[in-house]
Motif scaffolding. Sequence first.
Motif, PDB file in Angstrom:
ATOM      1  N   GLY A   1      11.261  30.191 -12.745  1.00  0.00           N
ATOM      2  CA  GLY A   1      11.742  31.512 -13.116  1.00  0.00           C
ATOM      3  C   GLY A   1      10.786  32.214 -14.073  1.00  0.00           C
ATOM      4  O   GLY A   1       9.654  31.778 -14.283  1.00  0.00           O
ATOM      5  N   VAL A   2      11.275  33.292 -14.658  1.00  0.00           N
ATOM      6  CA  VAL A   2      10.504  34.048 -15.648  1.00  0.00           C
ATOM      7  C   VAL A   2      11.281  34.009 -16.950  1.00  0.00           C
ATOM      8  O   VAL A   2      12.414  34.496 -17.033  1.00  0.00           O
ATOM      9  CB  VAL A   2      10.279  35.503 -15.199  1.00  0.00           C
ATOM     10  CG1 VAL A   2       9.515  36.274 -16.277  1.00  0.00           C
ATOM     11  CG2 VAL A   2       9.515  35.538 -13.876  1.00  0.00           C
ATOM     12  N   SER A   3      10.684  33.423 -17.993  1.00  0.00           N
ATOM     13  CA  SER A   3      11.362  33.269 -19.276  1.00  0.00           C
ATOM     14  C   SER A   3      10.859  34.309 -20.269  1.00  0.00           C
ATOM     15  O   SER A   3       9.670  34.651 -20.290  1.00  0.00           O
ATOM     16  CB  SER A   3      11.103  31.861 -19.828  1.00  0.00           C
ATOM     17  OG  SER A   3      11.725  31.685 -21.078  1.00  0.00           O
ATOM     18  N   THR A   4      11.782  34.795 -21.062  1.00  0.00           N
ATOM     19  CA  THR A   4      11.429  35.721 -22.136  1.00  0.00           C
ATOM     20  C   THR A   4      12.527  35.694 -23.181  1.00  0.00           C
ATOM     21  O   THR A   4      13.592  35.099 -22.966  1.00  0.00           O
ATOM     22  CB  THR A   4      11.224  37.155 -21.595  1.00  0.00           C
ATOM     23  OG1 THR A   4      10.690  37.983 -22.625  1.00  0.00           O
ATOM     24  CG2 THR A   4      12.547  37.745 -21.100  1.00  0.00           C
ATOM     25  N   HIS A   5      12.299  36.296 -24.319  1.00  0.00           N
ATOM     26  CA  HIS A   5      13.306  36.342 -25.376  1.00  0.00           C
ATOM     27  C   HIS A   5      14.534  37.087 -24.864  1.00  0.00           C
ATOM     28  O   HIS A   5      14.424  38.204 -24.352  1.00  0.00           O
ATOM     29  CB  HIS A   5      12.727  37.061 -26.600  1.00  0.00           C
ATOM     30  CG  HIS A   5      13.581  36.939 -27.821  1.00  0.00           C
ATOM     31  ND1 HIS A   5      14.811  37.556 -27.933  1.00  0.00           N
ATOM     32  CD2 HIS A   5      13.379  36.273 -28.988  1.00  0.00           C
ATOM     33  CE1 HIS A   5      15.328  37.279 -29.113  1.00  0.00           C
ATOM     34  NE2 HIS A   5      14.463  36.496 -29.772  1.00  0.00           N
TER      35      HIS A   5
ATOM     36  N   LEU B   1      13.604  39.099 -17.489  1.00  0.00           N
ATOM     37  CA  LEU B   1      14.090  37.716 -17.357  1.00  0.00           C
ATOM     38  C   LEU B   1      14.575  37.435 -15.937  1.00  0.00           C
ATOM     39  O   LEU B   1      15.357  38.202 -15.366  1.00  0.00           O
ATOM     40  CB  LEU B   1      15.232  37.459 -18.347  1.00  0.00           C
ATOM     41  CG  LEU B   1      15.908  36.081 -18.277  1.00  0.00           C
ATOM     42  CD1 LEU B   1      14.928  34.973 -18.626  1.00  0.00           C
ATOM     43  CD2 LEU B   1      17.128  36.034 -19.194  1.00  0.00           C
ATOM     44  N   GLU B   2      14.112  36.318 -15.379  1.00  0.00           N
ATOM     45  CA  GLU B   2      14.641  35.781 -14.126  1.00  0.00           C
ATOM     46  C   GLU B   2      14.973  34.308 -14.388  1.00  0.00           C
ATOM     47  O   GLU B   2      14.094  33.449 -14.391  1.00  0.00           O
ATOM     48  CB  GLU B   2      13.629  35.928 -12.988  1.00  0.00           C
ATOM     49  CG  GLU B   2      13.380  37.386 -12.628  1.00  0.00           C
ATOM     50  CD  GLU B   2      12.399  37.577 -11.488  1.00  0.00           C
ATOM     51  OE1 GLU B   2      12.108  38.737 -11.157  1.00  0.00           O
ATOM     52  OE2 GLU B   2      11.928  36.565 -10.918  1.00  0.00           O
TER      53      GLU B   2
ATOM     54  N   GLU C   1      13.368  28.713 -17.716  1.00  0.00           N
ATOM     55  CA  GLU C   1      12.056  28.877 -17.091  1.00  0.00           C
ATOM     56  C   GLU C   1      11.907  28.060 -15.809  1.00  0.00           C
ATOM     57  O   GLU C   1      11.237  28.479 -14.865  1.00  0.00           O
ATOM     58  CB  GLU C   1      10.969  28.461 -18.074  1.00  0.00           C
ATOM     59  CG  GLU C   1       9.560  28.621 -17.524  1.00  0.00           C
ATOM     60  CD  GLU C   1       8.500  28.136 -18.504  1.00  0.00           C
ATOM     61  OE1 GLU C   1       7.446  28.786 -18.580  1.00  0.00           O
ATOM     62  OE2 GLU C   1       8.748  27.118 -19.187  1.00  0.00           O
ATOM     63  N   LYS C   2      12.545  26.894 -15.765  1.00  0.00           N
ATOM     64  CA  LYS C   2      12.370  25.996 -14.627  1.00  0.00           C
ATOM     65  C   LYS C   2      13.638  25.183 -14.407  1.00  0.00           C
ATOM     66  O   LYS C   2      14.216  24.641 -15.345  1.00  0.00           O
ATOM     67  CB  LYS C   2      11.185  25.052 -14.886  1.00  0.00           C
ATOM     68  CG  LYS C   2      10.940  24.034 -13.798  1.00  0.00           C
ATOM     69  CD  LYS C   2       9.772  23.119 -14.191  1.00  0.00           C
ATOM     70  CE  LYS C   2       9.566  22.006 -13.185  1.00  0.00           C
ATOM     71  NZ  LYS C   2       8.464  21.094 -13.582  1.00  0.00           N
ATOM     72  N   ALA C   3      14.063  25.098 -13.149  1.00  0.00           N
ATOM     73  CA  ALA C   3      15.237  24.299 -12.792  1.00  0.00           C
ATOM     74  C   ALA C   3      14.921  23.474 -11.557  1.00  0.00           C
ATOM     75  O   ALA C   3      14.179  23.917 -10.667  1.00  0.00           O
ATOM     76  CB  ALA C   3      16.446  25.193 -12.543  1.00  0.00           C
ATOM     77  N   VAL C   4      15.491  22.276 -11.500  1.00  0.00           N
ATOM     78  CA  VAL C   4      15.261  21.375 -10.370  1.00  0.00           C
ATOM     79  C   VAL C   4      16.602  20.965  -9.782  1.00  0.00           C
ATOM     80  O   VAL C   4      17.498  20.504 -10.492  1.00  0.00           O
ATOM     81  CB  VAL C   4      14.480  20.118 -10.808  1.00  0.00           C
ATOM     82  CG1 VAL C   4      14.271  19.192  -9.614  1.00  0.00           C
ATOM     83  CG2 VAL C   4      13.138  20.504 -11.419  1.00  0.00           C
ATOM     84  N   LEU C   5      16.729  21.151  -8.481  1.00  0.00           N
ATOM     85  CA  LEU C   5      17.905  20.713  -7.731  1.00  0.00           C
ATOM     86  C   LEU C   5      17.510  19.554  -6.835  1.00  0.00           C
ATOM     87  O   LEU C   5      16.516  19.641  -6.099  1.00  0.00           O
ATOM     88  CB  LEU C   5      18.455  21.846  -6.861  1.00  0.00           C
ATOM     89  CG  LEU C   5      19.086  23.047  -7.562  1.00  0.00           C
ATOM     90  CD1 LEU C   5      19.343  24.158  -6.557  1.00  0.00           C
ATOM     91  CD2 LEU C   5      20.387  22.638  -8.234  1.00  0.00           C
TER      92      LEU C   5
END
Length: 410
Positions: free
Chosen positions: A222-226, A234-235, A275-279
Amino acid sequence: MSSVLERFLRYVQIDTQSDPNSETFPSTAKQRNLSNLLAEELRALGVADAHVDDHGYVYATIPSNSDRKDIPVICFCSHVDTSPDVTGENVKPIVHRNWDGSDIILPDDHSQVLRIGELHDLDQQIGNDIVTASGSTLLGADNKAGVAEIMAAAEYLLANPQIKHGDIKILFTPDEEVGRGTENVDLQKLGADFGYTVDGEAIGTLEDETFSADGVKITIHGVSTHPGYAIGKLENALKIAAEILARLPKDTLSPETTQDKEGFIHPVQMEGIQEKAVLSFIIRDFTVAGLHEKEAFLKGIMEEVLKAYPNSSGEFKVQEQYRNMKEVLDQHPEVIKNALTAMERVGLNPIQRSIRGGTDGSRLSYMGLPCPNIFAGEHAFHSKLEWVSVQDMEKAVEVIVELATVWEEK
């Protein structure tokens, strides 16, 4: 053959739970505790070559006592590890003698109750001795029932040399429950022509067909931000992963909605940050084509969800786990025929069927050791309601002994 219960009660109290997230082999060092004990006990019975190799496998040979030189070498195999789904620490086995059919309320958690009508085959056990755990752990009958049965059969054969048989190989494996049970097995060292896993359910069953199985891992970047300044930027990878799960069918393609020869897509783990997820998924079907269809369907869901997140991306990785062993076993009908004969000789009406799961035999068959699965008597595995019947275990021991003689005769 009475030693099977005593052995089983000892073995289940040794924690051998495997770990799907470990990169070592075996995935947990504690599995070796049981493997080492089994090798030691086999040597004490007179099996001189019993040992544990560097990977945690137990290899052993009961030498032939027959004058015939043309007897195929058969192997009996079970796995020492227990499922990661429920804790296997501090197992307290309970023997419910001469069970009268009433509810069995487990003492450490009264919400865990074995009831006729709710647990498959339990109604066939009235008058038998049922073994359960105490309600806070699994029992470990999957597959320590098989381990105990092979050990008891070995003891019986060695104590009764008038029972003629060819060379018999014993193989105990780690990490079956995490799909790695045969990863480092040495079939040349084992030296068997045919094998039988002792890892089945109901008495009298012989399983010659399994799922084909793959694992799938989806990684979302994803896209991380404050979060205070995230508008339009943010995504969240966790939300993207959740959307993928939400789009799985509710009334089909899942373990809870399928039966018989139907396959499924089953999410087993989700982890990550924004920012990152794993399924992680397991995919099951009785054909490889069916596996590929389900994988394409799941990949399509991922791609469709990501369309709404233009700055995010996804990785889709497939890992082969095992394949339906029937294609191999159909080329060696004597393996099935001899097992059915052995069951009939000890007074059973054998049931030949498919299993909605897999065994070490699935991979062993494709590695060159045709290896169907015979019953161990284990039920409700991977749960706190797991149980086994003493009488079923004793009958499994009889089948193993008889199977050795069938191969010697034929």
